[in-house]
Design an enzyme around this catalytic site. Structure first.
Site, PDB file in Angstrom:
ATOM      1  N   ASP A  23       0.828  -1.212   0.000  1.00  0.00           N
ATOM      2  CA  ASP A  23       0.000   0.000   0.000  1.00  0.00           C
ATOM      3  C   ASP A  23       0.865   1.265   0.000  1.00  0.00           C
ATOM      4  O   ASP A  23       1.712   1.444   0.875  1.00  0.00           O
ATOM      5  CB  ASP A  23      -0.906   0.026   1.240  1.00  0.00           C
ATOM      6  CG  ASP A  23      -2.000  -1.018   1.184  1.00  0.00           C
ATOM      7  OD1 ASP A  23      -2.293  -1.524   0.086  1.00  0.00           O
ATOM      8  OD2 ASP A  23      -2.566  -1.333   2.244  1.00  0.00           O
ATOM      9  N   LYS A  54       0.211  17.064 -14.901  1.00  0.00           N
ATOM     10  CA  LYS A  54       0.998  16.164 -14.065  1.00  0.00           C
ATOM     11  C   LYS A  54       0.854  16.611 -12.615  1.00  0.00           C
ATOM     12  O   LYS A  54       0.978  17.805 -12.299  1.00  0.00           O
ATOM     13  CB  LYS A  54       2.461  16.195 -14.476  1.00  0.00           C
ATOM     14  CG  LYS A  54       3.356  15.237 -13.692  1.00  0.00           C
ATOM     15  CD  LYS A  54       4.809  15.356 -14.106  1.00  0.00           C
ATOM     16  CE  LYS A  54       5.020  14.831 -15.503  1.00  0.00           C
ATOM     17  NZ  LYS A  54       6.485  14.811 -15.858  1.00  0.00           N
ATOM     18  N   GLY A  85      -3.612  -5.538   2.533  1.00  0.00           N
ATOM     19  CA  GLY A  85      -4.464  -6.698   2.288  1.00  0.00           C
ATOM     20  C   GLY A  85      -5.135  -7.062   3.592  1.00  0.00           C
ATOM     21  O   GLY A  85      -4.570  -6.872   4.678  1.00  0.00           O
ATOM     22  N   GLY A 107      -6.079  -9.755   5.601  1.00  0.00           N
ATOM     23  CA  GLY A 107      -5.472 -10.531   6.673  1.00  0.00           C
ATOM     24  C   GLY A 107      -4.151  -9.971   7.145  1.00  0.00           C
ATOM     25  O   GLY A 107      -3.787 -10.106   8.322  1.00  0.00           O
ATOM     26  N   SER A 134     -20.128   5.739  10.067  1.00  0.00           N
ATOM     27  CA  SER A 134     -19.495   6.416  11.203  1.00  0.00           C
ATOM     28  C   SER A 134     -20.289   6.264  12.495  1.00  0.00           C
ATOM     29  O   SER A 134     -19.794   6.603  13.574  1.00  0.00           O
ATOM     30  CB  SER A 134     -19.323   7.903  10.887  1.00  0.00           C
ATOM     31  OG  SER A 134     -20.587   8.512  10.652  1.00  0.00           O
ATOM     32  N   GLY A 191     -21.292   3.384  13.879  1.00  0.00           N
ATOM     33  CA  GLY A 191     -20.827   2.253  14.675  1.00  0.00           C
ATOM     34  C   GLY A 191     -21.067   0.944  13.959  1.00  0.00           C
ATOM     35  O   GLY A 191     -21.148   0.897  12.723  1.00  0.00           O
ATOM     36  N   ASP A 232     -10.268  -3.666   8.873  1.00  0.00           N
ATOM     37  CA  ASP A 232      -9.297  -4.691   9.264  1.00  0.00           C
ATOM     38  C   ASP A 232      -8.906  -4.531  10.732  1.00  0.00           C
ATOM     39  O   ASP A 232      -8.713  -5.523  11.439  1.00  0.00           O
ATOM     40  CB  ASP A 232      -8.053  -4.608   8.385  1.00  0.00           C
ATOM     41  CG  ASP A 232      -8.367  -4.808   6.910  1.00  0.00           C
ATOM     42  OD1 ASP A 232      -9.305  -5.568   6.609  1.00  0.00           O
ATOM     43  OD2 ASP A 232      -7.679  -4.205   6.076  1.00  0.00           O
ATOM     44  N   GLY A 252      -3.309   8.341   5.924  1.00  0.00           N
ATOM     45  CA  GLY A 252      -2.979   7.382   4.886  1.00  0.00           C
ATOM     46  C   GLY A 252      -3.271   5.944   5.256  1.00  0.00           C
ATOM     47  O   GLY A 252      -4.381   5.595   5.672  1.00  0.00           O
TER      48      GLY A 252
END
Length: 315
Positions: A14, A27, A39, A41, A230, A232, A259, A294
């Site tokens: 990531d 650009k 990922g 897991g 948000s 819960g 996760d 991030g």
């Protein structure tokens, strides 16, 4: 306390960065990226390590990007069981518009696994799972694996008398919901995933609870945990229904929040907590994660500070 094993069939490296303004055409010059192992897991395992738990991360990896993923995990002291495939591991990119605070997320998939590799992965999982272990299958299912692969994993785990927690998406999730072979120990999903399954919006917590209860009654899982944005998360555990109100925190990035919830919930269950207490830990860890930048996960101290603010309501 039983051991915990996480399984990531579709890991990614990531990258997270920001730019002054996101627009089509010119650009865009970005800041130095933050790079993390990712990922489902993988992040669950990282969360469990941050909470002081013992865990192994089973990851399907390939190519130089897979090597980098393993190096990043080693830097965070996450024990790994690598399952090598020929194809390159994928990666993701999150770019934050510094002006608006909006985050743009891109996922670049890894290469497909072959039919032979699919059987190797399943055999390796069976040989890795320990008896009576908590096993978390989290994240997407790699290209090339069948939609019923989570149920193949479930069969392997059940032979070891393990407890399986699943958090997946898309066609494999719909297959689990529509054609359950045996109840999972825990199924975690987002409200958006339920909405795709029923093909309509779920506007209230009561609707969310009602559908989650249907999943338990149909034998999809013994415990269903479903996010409600948000506000819960809801939980249906047997004939008990709960809603855990999330604490109000500044939202900087939602990456990894689900996760983190699964990691904290799993560790709490493995430590012998009742399901509703495990839900509180999960909601606290998710809230602590969304307030980070991030692809960063929570800090233990922040999660512990938010735990008393996670108000549990019996429904």
């Amino acid at each position: 306390m039983p051991e915990i094993l996480t399984i990531t069939l579709k890991p990614a490296v990531d990258y997270a960065t920001s730019t002054e303004h996101v627009e089509a055409g010119p650009k865009l010059y970005c800041g130095t990226p933050r790079v993390d192992p990712g990922g489902g897991g993988v992040n669950v395992a990282r969360a469990i390590v941050r909470l002081g738990g013992s865990v192994e991360a089973f990851v399907v990896v390939g190519g130089p990007m897979g090597d980098r993923l393993l190096t990043l995990l080693a830097a965070e002291n996450v024990p790994t069981v690598e399952c090598r495939v020929a194809g390159e591991t994928g990666y993701s990119l999150a770019v934050t518009d510094a002006g608006s605070g909006e985050q743009f997320r891109f996922s670049l998939p890894g290469e497909s696994v072959s039919e032979t590799e699919a059987q190797i992965i399943l055999d390796r999982i069976y040989n890795t799972v320990q008896r009576d272990e908590f096993v978390v299958l989290s994240g997407g299912v790699a290209n090339g694996l069948p939609d019923n692969f989570p149920q193949k994993v479930q069969a392997a785990v059940s032979q070891r008398n393990g407890r399986l927690i699943v958090d997946t998406s898309k066609a494999p999730l719909l297959h689990l919901i529509k054609s359950p072979s045996a109840p999972l120990d825990v199924l975690r999903l987002d409200r958006s995933e339920i909405e795709k399954a029923v093909d309509r919006p779920l506007l209230s917590i009561a609707e969310n609870l009602a559908y989650s209860k249907q999943l338990v009654e149909r034998g999809v899982a013994q415990i269903v945990v479903c996010g409600h944005g948000s506000e819960g998360s809801v939980m249906v555990a047997g004939d008990q229904k709960f809603f855990c109100h999330a604490p109000q925190v500044p939202v900087r990035s939602k990456i990894g929040a689900g996760d983190a919830l699964v990691g904290a919930l799993t560790l709490s269950l493995a430590r012998g907590d009742v399901p509703e207490q495990a839900l509180k830990w999960g909601v606290a860890a998710a809230a602590a994660t969304v307030s980070t930048e991030g692809t960063a996960l929570f800090e233990l101290a922040d999660t512990e500070a938010l735990l008393p603010q996670c108000r549990l309501e019996r429904c």
